[in-house]
Design an enzyme around this catalytic site. Structure first.
Site, short mmCIF file in Angstrom:
data_model
loop_
_atom_site.label_atom_id
_atom_site.label_comp_id
_atom_site.label_asym_id
_atom_site.label_seq_id
_atom_site.Cartn_x
_atom_site.Cartn_y
_atom_site.Cartn_z
N GLY A 223 -45.00 -32.57 33.11
CA GLY A 223 -43.41 -32.24 33.47
C GLY A 223 -43.09 -33.16 34.21
N CYS A 224 -41.66 -33.02 34.89
CA CYS A 224 -41.21 -33.69 35.81
C CYS A 224 -42.22 -34.35 36.99
CB CYS A 224 -40.01 -33.21 36.50
SG CYS A 224 -39.13 -34.06 37.87
N PHE A 225 -42.21 -35.56 37.17
CA PHE A 225 -43.31 -35.97 38.07
C PHE A 225 -43.13 -35.69 39.60
CE2 PHE A 225 -41.52 -40.45 36.46
CZ PHE A 225 -40.42 -40.27 37.27
N TRP A 226 -41.61 -35.25 39.96
CA TRP A 226 -41.37 -34.89 41.37
C TRP A 226 -42.23 -33.79 41.88
CZ3 TRP A 226 -35.47 -34.30 40.33
CH2 TRP A 226 -35.09 -35.51 40.14
#
Length: 220
Positions: free
Chosen positions: A51-54
Site C-alpha cells: 500500500g502507501c509507502f509512507w
C-alpha cells in the site's frame, strides 16, 4: 484517494481512526517463519509493497537491524516510475520500499513477519484501506531464489495456520528493478506527523509494532 483525507472533520477523523487501529487485530500473534535465511553478518536488501509507502517505510525504519529504508516503485519500467504516472494505476508499478538490513540482527523471515503483522493487510486485493488500485497491491519482490522460497513458505505457513479470515493475496514476484520515489516522499511520516492521513493510517502501525513485536522494535 489519500488527498481526500486532508479535509476530514473531527467526527469522521475519530471514526476513521477507530477503524484503522483495529484493522489488523485478526492477525495478531503471527508465528515465526519455519523457513528462513541463516542469520550471518552482512548487508542484504528486501523489497516489499504494502500500500502507501509512507507508512510501510516508517514501520521498517523502526525495526532492529535495518539500516536504511527507501520509498519507491517496483514492478514496472523505469520510464513510468514517477508518482504522477504510478498514481494513475496504469503502470505495472506498486508503491514499495527497499529495506537494507543486517541478517545477523534481523532475518528476511522476520522482516516478512513484520510485513504481515503490522505493516499492511495482506488480504486486501489491489488496495489498502482508502487507497485503491494495483499500485497499492500487496507484493514481495524477491531478489533471488532463497528470498522466493522463504516468502512462499511463510505465506503457505500463515494460510495453513488460518490466522486470517480471508486468503492472503500477496504476490511473490521477481524483482526486475527498484526506482526511488521523489524526495518529498522519503521520511514522510516523521516530517508530517500531524497530517490526517498519517495520524489515521500510519501512526497506529508504529504503536502496534512496538506492542506486538517489542523484540524487533527500536526507537529512533
Amino acid at each position: 484517494m489519500r488527498r481526500r483525507l486532508l479535509g476530514l472533520g473531527l467526527k469522521t477523523l475519530a471514526a476513521a481512526t477507530f477503524l484503522t487501529t483495529t484493522w489488523s487485530a485478526h492477525a495478531e500473534g503471527l508465528p515465526d517463519p519455519k523457513v528462513d535465511e541463516t542469520p550471518t553478518p552482512g548487508t542484504q536488501t528486501a523489497v516489499l509493497g504494502g500500500g502507501c509507502f509512507w507508512g510501510v517505510e516508517a514501520v521498517f525504519e523502526h525495526v532492529r537491524g535495518v539500516s536504511d529504508v527507501v520509498s519507491g516503485y517496483a514492478g514496472g519500467d523505469a520510464n513510468t516510475a514517477t508518482y504522477r504516472r504510478v498514481s494513475s494505476g496504469r503502470t505495472s508499478h506498486a508503491e514499495s520500499v527497499r529495506i537494507t538490513y543486517d541478517p545477523s540482527q534481523v532475518t528476511y523471515g522476520q522482516l516478512l513477519k513484520v510485513f504481515f503483522e503490522v505493516a499492511h493487510d495482506p488480504t486486501q486485493r489491489d488496495r489498502q484501506g482508502p487507497d485503491v488500485g494495483t499500485q497499492y497491491r500487496s507484493a514481495i519482490f524477491y531478489a533471488n531464489e532463497e528470498q522466493a522460497r522463504i516468502a512462499q513458505a511463510y505465506i503457505d505457513q500463515l494460510n495453513a495456520a488460518g490466522v486470517y479470515a480471508k486468503p492472503i493475496v500477496t504476490q511473490v514476484t521477481p524483482l526486475e528493478g527498484f526506482y526511488d520515489a521523489e524526495a518529498y516522499h522519503q521520511d514522510y511520516l516523521p516530517r508530517h506527523p500531524t497530517q490526517p492521513y498519517i495520524v489515521i493510517h500510519d501512526q497506529p502501525k508504529l504503536t502496534e509494532l512496538e506492542r506486538r513485536l517489542p523484540e524487533l522494535y527500536r526507537a529512533k
